[in-house]
Design a protein around this motif. Structure first.
Motif, mmCIF file in Angstrom:
data_model
loop_
_atom_site.group_PDB
_atom_site.id
_atom_site.type_symbol
_atom_site.label_atom_id
_atom_site.label_comp_id
_atom_site.label_asym_id
_atom_site.label_seq_id
_atom_site.Cartn_x
_atom_site.Cartn_y
_atom_site.Cartn_z
ATOM 1 N N TRP A 234 -11.536 -7.079 0.047
ATOM 2 C CA TRP A 234 -12.945 -7.796 -0.290
ATOM 3 C C TRP A 234 -13.105 -8.945 0.573
ATOM 4 O O TRP A 234 -14.039 -9.134 1.337
ATOM 5 C CB TRP A 234 -13.205 -7.918 -1.635
ATOM 6 N N PRO A 235 -12.077 -9.796 0.483
ATOM 7 C CA PRO A 235 -12.045 -11.129 1.334
ATOM 8 C C PRO A 235 -12.156 -10.909 2.852
ATOM 9 O O PRO A 235 -12.959 -11.594 3.535
ATOM 10 C CB PRO A 235 -10.976 -11.893 0.743
ATOM 11 N N VAL A 236 -11.401 -9.989 3.267
ATOM 12 C CA VAL A 236 -11.246 -9.810 4.600
ATOM 13 C C VAL A 236 -12.859 -9.352 5.111
ATOM 14 O O VAL A 236 -13.254 -9.630 6.294
ATOM 15 C CB VAL A 236 -10.250 -8.864 5.014
ATOM 16 N N GLY A 237 -13.117 -8.306 4.407
ATOM 17 C CA GLY A 237 -14.607 -7.720 4.961
ATOM 18 C C GLY A 237 -15.588 -8.851 4.725
ATOM 19 O O GLY A 237 -16.504 -8.700 5.665
ATOM 20 N N ALA B 237 -22.023 -12.766 -1.351
ATOM 21 C CA ALA B 237 -20.859 -12.053 -0.863
ATOM 22 C C ALA B 237 -19.620 -12.733 -1.037
ATOM 23 O O ALA B 237 -18.641 -12.023 -1.348
ATOM 24 C CB ALA B 237 -21.142 -11.507 0.594
ATOM 25 N N LYS B 238 -19.427 -13.991 -0.813
ATOM 26 C CA LYS B 238 -18.069 -14.642 -0.958
ATOM 27 C C LYS B 238 -17.642 -14.835 -2.615
ATOM 28 O O LYS B 238 -16.630 -14.582 -2.782
ATOM 29 C CB LYS B 238 -18.442 -16.108 -0.437
ATOM 30 N N PHE B 239 -18.723 -14.874 -3.260
ATOM 31 C CA PHE B 239 -18.450 -15.039 -4.815
ATOM 32 C C PHE B 239 -17.905 -13.410 -5.301
ATOM 33 O O PHE B 239 -17.234 -13.448 -6.223
ATOM 34 C CB PHE B 239 -19.697 -15.408 -5.522
ATOM 35 N N VAL B 240 -18.705 -12.596 -4.650
ATOM 36 C CA VAL B 240 -18.246 -11.219 -5.227
ATOM 37 C C VAL B 240 -16.824 -10.947 -4.624
ATOM 38 O O VAL B 240 -15.925 -10.321 -5.343
ATOM 39 C CB VAL B 240 -19.006 -10.091 -4.427
#
Length: 319
Positions: free
Chosen positions: A114-117, A23-26
């Protein structure tokens, strides 16, 4: 053999970290956040660490050989030490480098959702992993404080997972703070600062783990409670009257070597002494089940020799 310890916590942490890393790389790909990249690498490093702990537990199950007569219990310490190295180099140093680069070349975040989610999802997943580690640790911790448990635990897996999960949760909060400040100010430097804070945290945790596992690798004695139980179990008040001096050493988390010189009556026969020694060994194993290797040397205790001996460990009355 020595191989048990915190497997459920390790597997829970491994599953959480693999999902979080993806998830983090996405999120990094869509947003360009250096905090996300650093956290992604951190999660990959953590996943590798859990794999190392599982591998160490498996290798520790091997039976003793002529070359390694005391078995392979210390494999778990070796792999625990490798974890600290991986966490320091791949997790901490990379995050420090990435944060430094971002501070010197800041840019705004794209697709901040994206990063917050992902960070919110990661906090929930890491919280579940941390909760599992706490639950398993509480079964062994007793009345010890958490720092005492990390410092005194002879099995490396649970302290490693605890510190990793704690560091991951704090790191996620730092990453969320860096992303939030970047969004609020439009200044990408905050993302870099958050990343460097993550790196500093990981390096600190790695150094703590390295120090603790180094102590285990060098060889630690049994805890005070176990030593007291062994001393109480040795003497029978008849043939074996006291412990003259004793040494203990952990061959692995659940394997303890006990070597002691014990006082016996001067007029007992060899058979009586041998039977008393065997009975003392049985009492020690009943009192402290992890005492797997026991060597008891009978001797005659002399108070005057004990008081005058230059080296008590080599004196019949030595302590």
């Amino acid at each position: 053999m020595s191989a048990s310890g915190g497997t459920k916590a390790i597997v829970a942490a491994l599953g959480a970290n693999l999902a979080i890393a993806a998830a983090k790389f996405v999120a990094f790909a869509f947003s360009g956040s250096s905090s996300m990249l650093a956290e992604g690498v951190h999660s990959v490093a953590d996943s590798g660490n859990q794999g190392l702990l599982l591998l160490g537990g498996k290798k520790a199950k091997r039976a003793a050989t002529e070359e390694h007569p005391f078995g392979y219990g210390r494999e778990r310490y070796i792999y625990g030490f490798l974890v600290s190295i991986v966490l320091f180099t791949i997790g901490g140093v990379f995050a420090l480098y990435e944060g430094y680069e971002k501070i010197h070349d800041p840019h705004e975040l794209d697709n901040w959702v994206w990063p917050v989610g992902v960070l919110v999802f990661a906090i929930i997943a890491e919280g579940f992993s941390f909760r599992t580690a706490i639950k398993e640790s509480n079964e062994l911790r007793g009345k010890q404080t958490w720092p005492q448990f990390v410092r005194r635990a002879k099995a490396p897996e649970l302290p490693v997972v605890l510190l990793e999960d704690f560091g991951a949760l704090v790191g996620l909060v730092l990453a969320l703070g860096g992303v939030g400040l970047t969004l609020a100010t439009g200044n990408g430097v905050w993302d870099g600062i958050g990343t460097m804070c993550i790196g500093a945290l990981l390096v600190l945790i790695a150094l703590v783990l390295a120090a603790e596992t180094k102590s285990l690798l060098l060889g630690e004695a049994a805890g005070p409670e176990q030593v007291a139980k062994i001393r109480a179990a040795v003497a029978d008040g008849d043939t074996v009257t006291r412990v003259i001096h004793m040494r203990t050493l952990h061959l692995g988390p659940e394997e303890l070597l006990v070597a002691a010189k014990v006082a016996v009556q001067h007029d007992d026969t060899a058979k009586e002494v041998a039977d008393a020694i065997n009975a003392a060994e049985d009492r020690i194993r009943a009192a402290v089940p992890i005492a797997r290797v026991i060597y008891l040397e009978p001797d005659i205790y002399h108070e005057t020799a004990a008081a005058s001996g230059d080296n008590p460990a080599r004196t019949a009355g030595g302590a």
